[in-house]
Design a protein around this motif. Structure first.
Motif, mmCIF file in Angstrom:
data_model
loop_
_atom_site.group_PDB
_atom_site.id
_atom_site.type_symbol
_atom_site.label_atom_id
_atom_site.label_comp_id
_atom_site.label_asym_id
_atom_site.label_seq_id
_atom_site.Cartn_x
_atom_site.Cartn_y
_atom_site.Cartn_z
ATOM 1 N N PRO A 76 0.820 -1.226 0.000
ATOM 2 C CA PRO A 76 0.000 0.000 0.000
ATOM 3 C C PRO A 76 0.849 1.269 0.000
ATOM 4 O O PRO A 76 0.506 2.250 -0.672
ATOM 5 C CB PRO A 76 -0.822 -0.123 1.289
ATOM 6 C CG PRO A 76 -0.899 -1.599 1.545
ATOM 7 C CD PRO A 76 0.426 -2.127 1.111
ATOM 8 N N ALA A 77 1.991 1.257 0.740
ATOM 9 C CA ALA A 77 2.859 2.430 0.779
ATOM 10 C C ALA A 77 3.500 2.680 -0.584
ATOM 11 O O ALA A 77 3.610 3.832 -1.029
ATOM 12 C CB ALA A 77 3.938 2.251 1.843
ATOM 13 N N VAL A 78 3.922 1.608 -1.261
ATOM 14 C CA VAL A 78 4.502 1.759 -2.593
ATOM 15 C C VAL A 78 3.461 2.297 -3.572
ATOM 16 O O VAL A 78 3.749 3.163 -4.409
ATOM 17 C CB VAL A 78 5.068 0.415 -3.095
ATOM 18 C CG1 VAL A 78 5.485 0.522 -4.559
ATOM 19 C CG2 VAL A 78 6.252 -0.012 -2.253
ATOM 20 N N LYS A 79 2.220 1.795 -3.434
ATOM 21 C CA LYS A 79 1.145 2.254 -4.322
ATOM 22 C C LYS A 79 0.915 3.749 -4.141
ATOM 23 O O LYS A 79 0.783 4.488 -5.129
ATOM 24 C CB LYS A 79 -0.135 1.479 -4.021
ATOM 25 C CG LYS A 79 -1.283 1.811 -4.955
ATOM 26 C CD LYS A 79 -2.484 0.905 -4.702
ATOM 27 C CE LYS A 79 -3.594 1.204 -5.704
ATOM 28 N NZ LYS A 79 -4.763 0.298 -5.518
ATOM 29 N N THR A 116 1.641 -6.126 -10.722
ATOM 30 C CA THR A 116 0.274 -5.853 -11.173
ATOM 31 C C THR A 116 -0.009 -4.358 -11.155
ATOM 32 O O THR A 116 -0.625 -3.805 -12.080
ATOM 33 C CB THR A 116 -0.737 -6.588 -10.277
ATOM 34 O OG1 THR A 116 -0.512 -7.996 -10.367
ATOM 35 C CG2 THR A 116 -2.167 -6.289 -10.706
ATOM 36 N N LEU A 117 0.457 -3.687 -10.097
ATOM 37 C CA LEU A 117 0.267 -2.243 -9.982
ATOM 38 C C LEU A 117 0.914 -1.506 -11.152
ATOM 39 O O LEU A 117 0.304 -0.614 -11.757
ATOM 40 C CB LEU A 117 0.867 -1.754 -8.656
ATOM 41 C CG LEU A 117 0.953 -0.240 -8.444
ATOM 42 C CD1 LEU A 117 -0.445 0.369 -8.436
ATOM 43 C CD2 LEU A 117 1.678 0.067 -7.139
#
Length: 312
Positions: A76-79, A116-117
């Protein structure tokens, strides 16, 4: 650099990749890219301006680099950071780049959710190209440095000393094990694939070297099977790039094609003794990348050789 020096540099590189994160990783990335590319701009943060979504810019290549090097992967932080960096870059650096490069420090490869992101982000921005730069690509950039610059980037002297590790061992260990297990189950009497002898002739490969490659081709389909799947395809391309870069280096140092092939075998296995099964698996790998034309040269269209055959 000599073979042993490259081996030493590889070990120091792997040590660094196991230690570097956050700003220390970014500093290493800046040193490496500045050593490799005269047009690379090592962007730093400045007060309220920040870095405007970029940790580096390529003036001629029109690439923007963004580093992600946490101590532990937090998807989540990378996203959030990716979305923030991309939004800032598009707002503040419009027209300065057409490729966004995701630079990361995960030694094991890319986390599947992050892959995937990136794929989804790429689909959402058809006007941009997206690339990733991880452990393998960073090492391939190091391989292109001369000794003095490599020492500067790695922060150590590179002496000449015996080292028994192969440059590609980390990337190829699981493939070698796969081939060791699968080769014995393959049909030893199966028909050999059609091999264009012109490439063997064009590269002056004969005798044991020629026979070793032809025998390896009997099982080279096992390498394709190992790399099947979308995630494995990326790994396959990166390993192939490593072979191409290393081949380009050693062919400048060795005139005899058999010596070049010997250096490539050490690329896979190191310069220590290996069990016969491991050596045979290595020749399957060499045959595979020979067939793909990642190593050695394809004859030009219309070239007809005299034919060196299996013996001179």
């Amino acid at each position: 650099m000599q073979f042993e020096q490259r081996m030493y540099a590889r070990l120091k590189f792997l040590e660094l990749m196991g230690e570097l994160c956050e700003t220390a990783f970014e500093d290493f990335f800046h040193r490496l890219m500045c050593a490799r590319y005269p047009d690379f701009l090592d962007v730093r943060t400045h007060g309220s301006l920040g870095d405007q979504g970029a940790d580096g810019l390529s003036l001629y290549g029109h690439k923007l680099y963004a580093c992600y090097a946490p101590q532990t992967v937090d998807v989540p932080a990378v996203k959030r950071k990716l979305a923030s960096d991309l939004a800032k870059a598009l707002d503040k650096r419009s027209g300065q780049f057409d490729t966004f490069v995701f630079v990361h420090n995960d030694r094991r490869g890319m986390h599947p959710q992050i892959a995937t992101l990136l794929s989804e982000t790429d689909a959402g921005h058809p006007e941009l190209a997206f690339e990733q730069m991880g452990n393998r690509r960073l090492w391939y950039e190091c391989m292109r440095l001369d000794q003095e610059l490599a020492e500067e980037v790695l922060g150590c002297q590179i002496p000449v000393q015996p080292v028994v590790h192969g440059v590609g061992m980390d990337d190829l260990a699981s493939l070698l094990q796969h081939l060791r297990d699968k080769r014995v189950a393959a049909d030893p009497l199966m028909t050999l694939p059609d091999v264009d002898p012109r490439k063997l002739d064009f590269n002056r490969l004969r005798d044991e070297a020629r026979e070793g490659l032809v025998r390896g081709m009997r099982h080279s389909h096992l390498v394709d099977a190992f790399y099947e799947g979308s995630m494995r395809t990326v790994e396959h391309d990166e390993v192939a790039q490593g072979f191409r870069l290393y081949y380009e280096q050693v062919r400048q140092e060795w005139a005899d094609p058999e010596d070049v092939l010997w250096q490539l075998e050490m690329y896979v296995l190191g310069n220590g003794n290996q069990q016969p099964r491991v050596q045979r698996a290595a020749w399957v790998i060499l045959a595979h990348f020979f067939e793909r034309c990642d190593i050695f040269e394809a004859p030009p269209p219309g070239w007809v050789g005299a034919g060196v055959g299996a013996s001179a």
